[in-house]
Design a protein around this motif. Structure first.
Motif, PDB file in Angstrom:
ATOM      1  N   CYS A 147       0.813  -1.229   0.000  1.00  0.00           N
ATOM      2  CA  CYS A 147       0.000   0.000   0.000  1.00  0.00           C
ATOM      3  C   CYS A 147       0.838   1.266   0.000  1.00  0.00           C
ATOM      4  N   GLY A 148       2.131   1.153   0.254  1.00  0.00           N
ATOM      5  CA  GLY A 148       3.001   2.330   0.208  1.00  0.00           C
ATOM      6  C   GLY A 148       3.248   2.988   1.554  1.00  0.00           C
ATOM      7  N   LYS A 149       3.114   2.236   2.646  1.00  0.00           N
ATOM      8  CA  LYS A 149       3.280   2.800   3.982  1.00  0.00           C
ATOM      9  C   LYS A 149       4.649   3.437   4.196  1.00  0.00           C
ATOM     10  N   SER A 150       5.706   2.739   3.826  1.00  0.00           N
ATOM     11  CA  SER A 150       7.057   3.230   4.093  1.00  0.00           C
ATOM     12  C   SER A 150       7.307   4.550   3.379  1.00  0.00           C
ATOM     13  N   THR A 151       6.883   4.642   2.124  1.00  0.00           N
ATOM     14  CA  THR A 151       7.052   5.882   1.361  1.00  0.00           C
ATOM     15  C   THR A 151       6.272   7.015   1.987  1.00  0.00           C
ATOM     16  N   GLN A 152       5.007   6.750   2.336  1.00  0.00           N
ATOM     17  CA  GLN A 152       4.170   7.807   2.902  1.00  0.00           C
ATOM     18  C   GLN A 152       4.640   8.224   4.292  1.00  0.00           C
ATOM     19  N   MET A 153       5.171   7.298   5.071  1.00  0.00           N
ATOM     20  CA  MET A 153       5.674   7.674   6.385  1.00  0.00           C
ATOM     21  C   MET A 153       6.905   8.562   6.255  1.00  0.00           C
ATOM     22  N   ARG A 154       7.769   8.240   5.303  1.00  0.00           N
ATOM     23  CA  ARG A 154       8.955   9.070   5.079  1.00  0.00           C
ATOM     24  C   ARG A 154       8.557  10.476   4.650  1.00  0.00           C
ATOM     25  N   LEU A 155       7.597  10.572   3.738  1.00  0.00           N
ATOM     26  CA  LEU A 155       7.154  11.888   3.261  1.00  0.00           C
ATOM     27  C   LEU A 155       6.462  12.669   4.376  1.00  0.00           C
TER      28      LEU A 155
ATOM     29  N   ILE B 114      -4.204   5.915   9.864  1.00  0.00           N
ATOM     30  CA  ILE B 114      -4.460   6.177   8.444  1.00  0.00           C
ATOM     31  C   ILE B 114      -4.317   4.857   7.702  1.00  0.00           C
ATOM     32  N   VAL B 115      -5.420   4.370   7.164  1.00  0.00           N
ATOM     33  CA  VAL B 115      -5.410   3.124   6.389  1.00  0.00           C
ATOM     34  C   VAL B 115      -5.197   3.484   4.919  1.00  0.00           C
ATOM     35  N   LEU B 116      -4.094   3.000   4.370  1.00  0.00           N
ATOM     36  CA  LEU B 116      -3.795   3.208   2.950  1.00  0.00           C
ATOM     37  C   LEU B 116      -4.407   2.044   2.183  1.00  0.00           C
ATOM     38  N   ASP B 117      -5.561   2.283   1.615  1.00  0.00           N
ATOM     39  CA  ASP B 117      -6.328   1.228   0.955  1.00  0.00           C
ATOM     40  C   ASP B 117      -5.866   1.049  -0.481  1.00  0.00           C
ATOM     41  N   VAL B 118      -5.689  -0.207  -0.902  1.00  0.00           N
ATOM     42  CA  VAL B 118      -5.215  -0.487  -2.256  1.00  0.00           C
ATOM     43  C   VAL B 118      -5.773  -1.834  -2.722  1.00  0.00           C
ATOM     44  N   ASP B 119      -6.072  -1.928  -4.015  1.00  0.00           N
ATOM     45  CA  ASP B 119      -6.556  -3.197  -4.565  1.00  0.00           C
ATOM     46  C   ASP B 119      -5.394  -4.173  -4.737  1.00  0.00           C
ATOM     47  N   LEU B 120      -5.725  -5.456  -4.838  1.00  0.00           N
ATOM     48  CA  LEU B 120      -4.696  -6.491  -4.884  1.00  0.00           C
ATOM     49  C   LEU B 120      -3.767  -6.368  -6.085  1.00  0.00           C
ATOM     50  N   ALA B 121      -4.321  -6.044  -7.249  1.00  0.00           N
ATOM     51  CA  ALA B 121      -3.498  -5.964  -8.457  1.00  0.00           C
ATOM     52  C   ALA B 121      -2.451  -4.862  -8.345  1.00  0.00           C
TER      53      ALA B 121
ATOM     54  N   SER C 236      -4.066   3.861  -4.219  1.00  0.00           N
ATOM     55  CA  SER C 236      -3.782   3.473  -5.604  1.00  0.00           C
ATOM     56  C   SER C 236      -3.447   4.698  -6.459  1.00  0.00           C
ATOM     57  N   LEU C 237      -3.664   5.892  -5.898  1.00  0.00           N
ATOM     58  CA  LEU C 237      -3.336   7.133  -6.595  1.00  0.00           C
ATOM     59  C   LEU C 237      -1.818   7.324  -6.611  1.00  0.00           C
ATOM     60  N   ASP C 238      -1.360   8.363  -7.323  1.00  0.00           N
ATOM     61  CA  ASP C 238       0.083   8.602  -7.360  1.00  0.00           C
ATOM     62  C   ASP C 238       0.567   9.070  -5.991  1.00  0.00           C
ATOM     63  N   VAL C 239       1.869   8.969  -5.779  1.00  0.00           N
ATOM     64  CA  VAL C 239       2.477   9.210  -4.471  1.00  0.00           C
ATOM     65  C   VAL C 239       2.131  10.591  -3.924  1.00  0.00           C
ATOM     66  N   ASP C 240       2.210  11.622  -4.756  1.00  0.00           N
ATOM     67  CA  ASP C 240       1.942  12.982  -4.286  1.00  0.00           C
ATOM     68  C   ASP C 240       0.487  13.167  -3.869  1.00  0.00           C
ATOM     69  N   ALA C 241      -0.436  12.573  -4.614  1.00  0.00           N
ATOM     70  CA  ALA C 241      -1.858  12.697  -4.282  1.00  0.00           C
ATOM     71  C   ALA C 241      -2.165  12.009  -2.960  1.00  0.00           C
ATOM     72  N   VAL C 242      -1.552  10.849  -2.733  1.00  0.00           N
ATOM     73  CA  VAL C 242      -1.744  10.141  -1.470  1.00  0.00           C
ATOM     74  C   VAL C 242      -1.160  10.974  -0.320  1.00  0.00           C
TER      75      VAL C 242
END
Length: 219
Positions: free
Chosen positions: A18-26, A137-144, A188-194
């Protein structure tokens, strides 16, 4: 907006990929730019004991591990992390950012593993000094989308298959329903939008009263 974030406890959680590590760093970088002192940790892990437990939990060699064993090991690592790192950081007035917490055990072992979310929370109430953070904060993402991001060797939990991970996602969304201390973000959006949505959620926390009444409630 960020004036009252000192001493707050914020968790970023969600399915694998889901991108937790990236979002936590940002988020840590953004908070630093706002003058907020932060401390970032991962669960399980961070402490010497927690890292050993993490290795046991995630090693593909331990495929015989039962769900109750997983629950108890995750809770043990969490108790150690709280005592060694999180509680002292909060006492010093830092904003604590955490990669996973109790919400993960509720979604993975409680819901997907059929151990029972209520049973997970009951164990947490007995084992932890602080059960719920100020904000999850739950970073929701589809399996694909999630699978496409896991471009490395998968750990034991990640290897559990699509059916399991579909239930993990369901577990996170179920846990967040109707809770003011949870925010669901479409990761599932781009990093900046999330990142913008994460910052908005944390900003709202910074302008709200303390939510410590949630600390030990059996939710």
């Amino acid at each position: 907006m960020t004036g009252t974030l000192g001493g707050r406890f914020v968790v970023l959680d969600g399915p694998d990929g889901c991108g937790k590590s990236t979002q936590m760093r940002l988020l840590a970088q953004w908070l630093g730019e706002q003058g907020v002192s932060t401390a970032s940790f991962r669960d399980p892990g961070t402490t010497a004991i927690g890292e050993k437990i993490r290795e046991i939990l995630l090693s593909p060699a331990h495929d015989a591990m039962t769900t109750p064993t997983e629950v108890l090991l995750y809770m043990a690592a969490r108790a150690q992390l709280w005592a060694e790192e999180i509680a002292p950081a909060l006492q010093r007035g830092r904003c604590v950012l955490l990669d996973r917490w109790l919400s993960s055990t509720c979604a993975y072992q409680g819901h997907a593993g059929q151990f029972g979310i209520e049973k997970v929370i009951a164990i947490a109430n007995d084992a932890l000094d602080r059960v719920w953070p100020d904000l999850t904060i739950v970073l929701d993402v589809d399996l694909a989308t999630a699978a496409g991001r896991l471009n490395r060797a998968l750990d034991r939990m990640e290897q559990k298959g699509d059916s399991y991970h579909r239930k993990v996602r369901e577990g996170f969304l179920k846990l967040a329903e109707g809770r003011p201390d949870f925010v669901v973000v479409d990761s599932s959006l781009d990093v900046d939008a999330v990142h913008e949505q994460v910052v908005a959620a944390v900003g709202r926390l910074g302008s709200s009263p303390s939510q410590k009444a949630w600390d030990r409630q059996d939710r």
